[in-house]
Design a protein around this motif. Structure first.
Motif, short mmCIF file in Angstrom:
data_model
loop_
_atom_site.label_atom_id
_atom_site.label_comp_id
_atom_site.label_asym_id
_atom_site.label_seq_id
_atom_site.Cartn_x
_atom_site.Cartn_y
_atom_site.Cartn_z
N UNK A 7 0.86 -1.19 0.00
CA UNK A 7 0.00 0.00 0.00
C UNK A 7 0.90 1.23 0.00
N UNK A 8 0.56 2.20 -0.89
CA UNK A 8 1.30 3.46 -0.97
C UNK A 8 0.34 4.61 -0.71
N UNK A 9 0.85 5.67 -0.08
CA UNK A 9 0.03 6.85 0.21
C UNK A 9 0.90 8.10 0.07
N UNK A 23 5.04 7.23 2.06
CA UNK A 23 5.18 5.97 2.79
C UNK A 23 4.67 4.79 1.96
N UNK A 24 5.22 3.63 2.23
CA UNK A 24 4.68 2.38 1.70
C UNK A 24 4.71 1.35 2.82
N UNK A 39 10.36 4.81 -2.97
CA UNK A 39 9.89 3.76 -3.88
C UNK A 39 9.98 2.40 -3.21
N UNK A 40 8.88 1.65 -3.16
CA UNK A 40 8.93 0.32 -2.56
C UNK A 40 9.62 -0.67 -3.50
N UNK A 41 10.18 -1.72 -2.96
CA UNK A 41 10.75 -2.77 -3.83
C UNK A 41 9.66 -3.29 -4.78
N UNK A 46 1.31 -7.22 -5.37
CA UNK A 46 0.45 -6.21 -5.97
C UNK A 46 0.53 -4.92 -5.18
N UNK A 47 0.33 -3.81 -5.88
CA UNK A 47 0.47 -2.50 -5.27
C UNK A 47 -0.86 -1.76 -5.32
#
Length: 70
Positions: A7-9, A23-24, A39-41, A46-47
């Motif tokens: 989850x990204x916000x 944040x992720x 950036x998340x790995x 799924x994102x």
């Protein structure tokens, strides 16, 4: 095999009351397994992008852990 969801916000409001950008959070089922910023790995799963601010949920263990049924 438990699938991971990222989850990204735009912002996270931390426990000190400070906003942090990008944040992720990685969840395995209902459990938070990793938190980061930027950036998340890409290989995690799924994102899902969220609109708004993420903030921690609080549980008052002093009140909750001492409760019991008679």
């Amino acid at each position: 095999m438990q699938l991971l969801t990222v989850y990204k916000a735009p912002y996270l409001l931390n426990s000190s009351g400070v906003f942090q950008s990008d944040p992720w959070m990685v969840f395995s089922g209902r459990s938070l397994v990793e938190l980061g910023f930027g950036s998340p790995p890409s290989q995690l799963g799924k994102s899902i992008s969220l609109d708004g601010v993420v903030f921690p949920g609080l549980v008052n263990s002093y009140c909750r852990l001492g409760e019991h049924s008679p």
